[in-house]
Design an enzyme around this catalytic site. Structure first.
Site, mmCIF file in Angstrom:
data_model
loop_
_atom_site.group_PDB
_atom_site.id
_atom_site.type_symbol
_atom_site.label_atom_id
_atom_site.label_comp_id
_atom_site.label_asym_id
_atom_site.label_seq_id
_atom_site.Cartn_x
_atom_site.Cartn_y
_atom_site.Cartn_z
ATOM 1 N N GLY A 1 -13.774 -25.203 1.981
ATOM 2 C CA GLY A 1 -14.235 -23.905 1.769
ATOM 3 C C GLY A 1 -14.465 -22.969 3.238
ATOM 4 N N ASP B 1 13.118 0.655 -3.093
ATOM 5 C CA ASP B 1 14.075 1.380 -3.329
ATOM 6 C C ASP B 1 14.331 2.719 -2.219
ATOM 7 O OD1 ASP B 1 11.888 2.812 -4.451
ATOM 8 O OD2 ASP B 1 12.972 3.641 -5.914
ATOM 9 N N ASN C 1 -11.853 -28.856 4.515
ATOM 10 C CA ASN C 1 -13.608 -29.045 4.750
ATOM 11 C C ASN C 1 -14.158 -28.190 3.471
ATOM 12 O OD1 ASN C 1 -13.020 -26.635 5.799
ATOM 13 N ND2 ASN C 1 -14.042 -27.413 7.835
ATOM 14 N N ASP D 1 -8.843 -24.788 4.958
ATOM 15 C CA ASP D 1 -8.524 -24.817 3.691
ATOM 16 C C ASP D 1 -8.581 -23.258 2.833
ATOM 17 O OD1 ASP D 1 -11.072 -25.194 3.482
ATOM 18 O OD2 ASP D 1 -10.894 -27.138 2.489
ATOM 19 N N GLU E 1 -18.427 -18.804 7.212
ATOM 20 C CA GLU E 1 -19.260 -18.105 6.459
ATOM 21 C C GLU E 1 -20.503 -18.916 5.986
ATOM 22 O OE1 GLU E 1 -18.072 -15.352 6.607
ATOM 23 O OE2 GLU E 1 -16.060 -15.092 6.267
ATOM 24 N N GLY F 1 -10.092 -10.628 13.087
ATOM 25 C CA GLY F 1 -10.753 -11.828 12.431
ATOM 26 C C GLY F 1 -10.451 -11.550 10.885
ATOM 27 N N GLU G 1 4.170 -7.738 1.804
ATOM 28 C CA GLU G 1 3.858 -7.113 2.833
ATOM 29 C C GLU G 1 2.777 -7.231 3.781
ATOM 30 O OE1 GLU G 1 5.882 -4.748 -0.381
ATOM 31 O OE2 GLU G 1 3.999 -5.771 -0.264
ATOM 32 N N HIS H 1 7.762 7.974 -8.311
ATOM 33 C CA HIS H 1 6.981 6.656 -8.442
ATOM 34 C C HIS H 1 6.408 6.392 -6.838
ATOM 35 C CE1 HIS H 1 11.153 5.579 -7.082
ATOM 36 N NE2 HIS H 1 10.592 4.621 -6.684
ATOM 37 N N HIS H 2 5.654 5.569 -6.744
ATOM 38 C CA HIS H 2 4.922 5.208 -5.508
ATOM 39 C C HIS H 2 4.152 6.282 -4.751
ATOM 40 C CE1 HIS H 2 6.701 1.468 -6.146
ATOM 41 N NE2 HIS H 2 8.126 1.695 -5.201
#
Length: 573
Positions: A481, A37, A479, A452, A485, A421, A59, A122-123
């Site tokens: 996951g 708004d 693959n 994925d 990591e 990253g 966003e 608000h916000h």
């Protein structure tokens, strides 16, 4: 009722119109964001200013998309609403700041009267502080313009946009609701914003050029190394001018992929310390007695875990706002002017020019008897699939590291987010990049490689691509996951696992059942068939490919960098 100031204006225009006409002037044609708004009235002005509204699904994705758009089309723009909207975008804007990408972030906010009275709106945080969010963004913006005084607004807008371009980093523009239709001097629009970069002080530049030339002429094995900021700060014409004039061996860093024509005879591959490709690049660069680096960003993932073994004593670093020659720093001397003078004054006959290593897409070398699609075979095969002027977007993780082993045709633009990253960035960036190419009315293909796990973070942006009738080729590497990591820590840990989706079914869910194509590829043979298919290569609609690869397979550079990252993470001091 007009006031005295407005009566004095030669050509009064509304603030929103002035801002959006300036965005159009600097090359932006599509504006990303979400309605709220506090920005709705401003959005009404976009069509009359020649700008298209791109409503993303959230966003964060919009910020990623504006980032991708800017990397292809000089600058990008994003409109959010106060507080809730802008904070959702802040991660994407931080990435643009980190990686030197010029994005204009416009935030619709409460009226100046509401702010002055500290109203409980608000916000807000409910504390009457209307500057708290702008203060957050100030840390990741090169300029903050709070458009609260009509007498200053036009100047603020022009300054912010110039700063965004020159520094190649985001700016934050705070647009209160009661300023949207305030009047400013439209006559200023007759004069384009000055986007020319400041010239170097002649004496300083001449001195630095003389020093650079002296060391170049004396070197026995000089090489050129091109990095990310050569792209971001727009000196690629100068880079290629230097390559043509000197014929010196030229290498790129991972973040510099796409900066150099990889079909040029002096192109020698990717230098990333221990992760270099071809392998002999490491020895050539590190044994050089003079490395001329252009736009260096020596981050951990850009150097394969800080595995550079070069000496500053043998290095000349050219940057956008300073130069470093061995151990001497020259503040305020920008690389563009220095490069132009060096090109003008150097002759190949004065230099000791060594041959560059040959770079090929080593498909046959990495081919095995199995039908399984391996990382080692896949990335060189991608190099044979690519064609001139493609836009290639790679996600943080497997794709970012795999693309090191892909030799590009001429004119390929590579988009990656090696420094910041942020997982999932590439999906939004793909939308923005593909839209930028469409806005330029070019036939460039946009090709996305995303894991994925990463895709699941920002999958909704697929719906925006379908709605806009964009035509990217999307490879989702299935693959099981978060591969990067796993190699840093926890190969079999459940926190690196993901829920298995029927990924290609999302094309139908998001409205593309009649306009898009879907594929599931599990063997080398079926992938070869797809990559050779003329219709697939033509990319006449959005094409979505599930690409199945082994869970514990990864590009060699990822494995090496992950090991180094794990060691850095474990250090106590």
């Amino acid at each position: 009722m007009t006031n005295i100031r407005e009566q004095s204006l030669e050509q009064p225009v509304d603030v929103a119109e002035y801002l959006f006409r300036r965005l159009h002037e600097i090359g932006i044609r599509s504006v990303h964001g979400l309605p709220g708004d506090y920005n709705l009235i401003a959005l009404d002005y976009l069509p009359t200013c020649g700008l298209k509204w791109v409503g993303s699904v959230n966003e964060l994705n919009a910020a990623y998309a504006a980032d991708g758009y800017a990397r292809v089309k000089q600058m990008g723009a994003l409109i959010t609403t106060f507080g809730v909207g802008e904070l959702s975008a802040i991660n994407g804007i931080a990435g643009a700041y980190s990686e030197h990408v010029p994005v204009v972030h416009i935030v619709g906010c409460p009226s100046t009267i509401s702010q002055r009275n500290g109203m409980l709106l608000h916000h807000t945080l409910g504390n009457g502080d209307f500057n708290v969010f702008a203060n957050m963004s100030a840390e990741i913006s090169c300029d903050v313009a709070k458009l609260t005084n009509p007498a200053e607004i036009a100047t603020q807008i022009d300054h912010a946009l110039r700063t965004c371009f020159i520094k190649s980093r985001p700016v934050y523009i705070m647009l209160p609701t009661d300023m949207v239709q305030a009047k400013v001097e439209g006559a200023r629009l007759k004069q384009p914003i000055d986007l020319s970069e400041p010239e170097n002080e002649p004496e300083k530049e001449a001195y630095v050029v003389d020093v650079v030339l002296k060391y170049l002429r004396a070197a026995k094995h000089p090489v050129i190394l091109v990095d990310a900021c050569a792209i971001r700060h727009r000196v690629l014409d100068e880079v290629h001018g230097l390559i043509e004039k000197t014929n010196l061996p030229v290498f790129v860093t991972p973040m510099g992929k796409g900066a150099v024509n990889e079909e040029h005879p002096t192109y020698g591959g990717v230098y990333a310390g221990a992760g270099s490709h071809p392998p002999q690049v490491k020895d050539i660069v590190e044994s050089s007695d003079l490395i001329l680096t252009i736009g260096a960003l020596k981050s951990d993932f850009n150097t394969a875990g800080f595995s550079y073994r070069t000496s500053q004593l043998n290095t000349i670093d050219l940057h956008s706002d300073h130069c470093v020659v061995k151990y001497s720093t020259y503040p305020g001397v920008a690389m563009r002017g220095v490069l132009r003078q060096v090109i003008k004054k150097i002759n190949q006959s004065e230099l000791s020019v060594q041959p560059s290593p040959t770079v090929e897409n080593e498909v046959t070398k990495n081919l095995d008897d199995s039908s399984v699609i391996t990382q080692a075979w896949f990335w060189p095969r991608v190099g044979e699939f690519l064609r001139k002027n493609d836009i290639v977007v790679t996600e943080t993780g497997t794709a970012n590291f795999g693309i090191w082993d892909t030799k590009f045709p001429t004119g390929v633009t590579a988009l990656s987010q090696v420094l910041w990253g942020s997982i999932g960035w590439s999906v939004g960036a793909c939308q923005g990049a593909c839209l930028a190419a469409a806005d330029d009315k070019s036939d460039r293909r946009t090709i996305l490689f995303v894991g994925d796990g990463s895709f699941q973070l920002t999958a909704q942006e697929l719906s925006t691509m379908i709605r806009l009738k964009l035509k990217p080729i999307i490879f989702v590497i299935c693959n099981d996951g978060f591969t990067i990591e796993r190699f840093i820590h926890g190969m079999d840990a459940n926190y690196n696992d993901i829920v298995q989706w029927d990924f290609k079914a999302l094309v139908d869910v998001f409205g593309g059942s009649k306009t898009c194509k879907k594929f599931a590829v599990k063997t080398k043979e079926s992938l070869e068939q797809l990559l050779k298919d003329p219709s697939f290569n033509a990319a006449e609609c959005l094409q979505f490919v599930e690409l199945y690869m082994p869970k514990e397979d990864a590009p060699r550079a990822l494995i090496m960098t992950a090991e180094a990252s794990a060691k850095n993470n474990a250090k106590l001091e």
